[in-house]
Design a protein around this motif. Structure first.
Motif: not given
Length: 312
Positions: A174-180
């Motif tokens: 989810w962190v990667l999705y948010t940064i995305g």
């Protein structure tokens, strides 16, 4: 950024995180009827259709045109956000048993620290030494929650170790999705949410079909699907449609580094809802949760101090 926009960003992130804090106790009951893989597929399938209708009404059919766009990157982030988060976190919660909601919600509070570490690795932006201290302090609190003060039991329980690993990997997704979202500055929050959901569903459905074809999970029965309809309605429309859209809108205003700090609200909400359902954490787990929340709050204040200092 004016005060009005900043307050809107805060409100959007609060709506999202309170919705997610409530979803973990709700999932405790849902997972007694349906496995996390089929539930996630149904949940995001419904939410994806709702997002598509919203974007069609708001931005028109041309907004679905991905010609010349970074659709591969959008698919990757959608896979992280919906297949990665949805499958891993709720699989871990299911393995963790009755108190899995509390465990999963606490792990969500590690997202601010995971975000800092991810940005450090991906963008080579090294955190301040004080930030590293708060990272270690936060994880010490998480450790107390997961182990309940018993290191031996944690190490010698393969199920607990597997559950905790799955949940933290889901949180990282989810962190990667948010940064995305920062890679698509010209997309509206509605478009980023909708297209990543729809593209991510390719991975969600493919993985779910593979698991059913290999008999790793059972094909859901009509009875089990009917039993989780109330849970699906909340998870698809509140924790899905409303929360994910608010999350992306809030992070567009506040930036992912600041927006992800609101994940601290998730365990607080989950603890309150679980308490109402007579699922009470031990004193050691409450101490661990308090340490984690305090570390994250102090880190937030520290980040503002460092930013202010850098401008002087």
């Amino acid at each position: 950024m004016n005060n009005s926009s900043y307050l809107k960003g805060i409100l959007f992130c609060l709506i999202a995180t309170v919705s997610w804090g409530t979803m973990f106790p709700i999932m405790t009951d849902a997972l007694t009827h349906l496995d996390p893989f089929n539930f996630t597929t149904l949940r995001y399938g419904i939410a994806g259709l709702a997002f598509a209708v919203l974007m069609l009404a708001k931005e028109g059919k041309e907004s679905f045109n991905l010609k010349g766009e970074k659709w591969g990157l959008a698919w990757l982030f959608g896979t992280f956000g919906f297949a990665g988060f949805g499958f891993l976190v709720f699989w871990g919660q299911h393995l963790a048993g009755p108190k899995g909601a509390l465990t999963a919600s606490i792990m969500m509070a590690t997202m601010p620290m995971l975000s800092i570490l991810t940005i450090w690795v991906l963008k080579k932006v090294r955190p301040h030494i004080s930030t590293v201290f708060f990272i270690l302090l936060s994880f010490s609190g998480v450790f107390l929650v997961l182990s309940n003060g018993d290191l031996y039991a944690l190490i010698n329980s393969p199920t607990n170790l597997t559950a905790n690993t799955l949940i933290i990997l889901g949180a990282l997704c989810w962190v990667l999705y948010t940064i995305g979202g920062s890679h698509f500055p010209h997309w509206s929050p509605v478009r980023y949410t909708t297209l990543t959901t729809l593209l991510g569903m390719i991975s969600v459905i493919s993985i779910d079909l593979f698991l059913m074809a290999t008999h790793s999970v059972q094909v859901p029965s009509f009875t089990s699907v009917v039993a989780v309809i109330p849970h699906l309605l909340y998870m698809a429309f509140i924790a899905g449609l409303v929360a994910v859209l608010c999350w992306n809108m809030g992070n567009r205003i506040l930036t992912p580094t600041n927006g992800v700090l609101f994940m601290d609200i998730v365990p607080i909400t989950a603890f309150f809802v679980s308490f109402l359902n007579n699922v009470v954490a031990s004193n050691v787990q409450l101490i661990g949760a308090s340490i984690t929340v305090i570390a994250l709050i102090l880190n937030n204040l520290n980040q503002h101090r460092l930013i202010k200092f850098s401008k002087t």
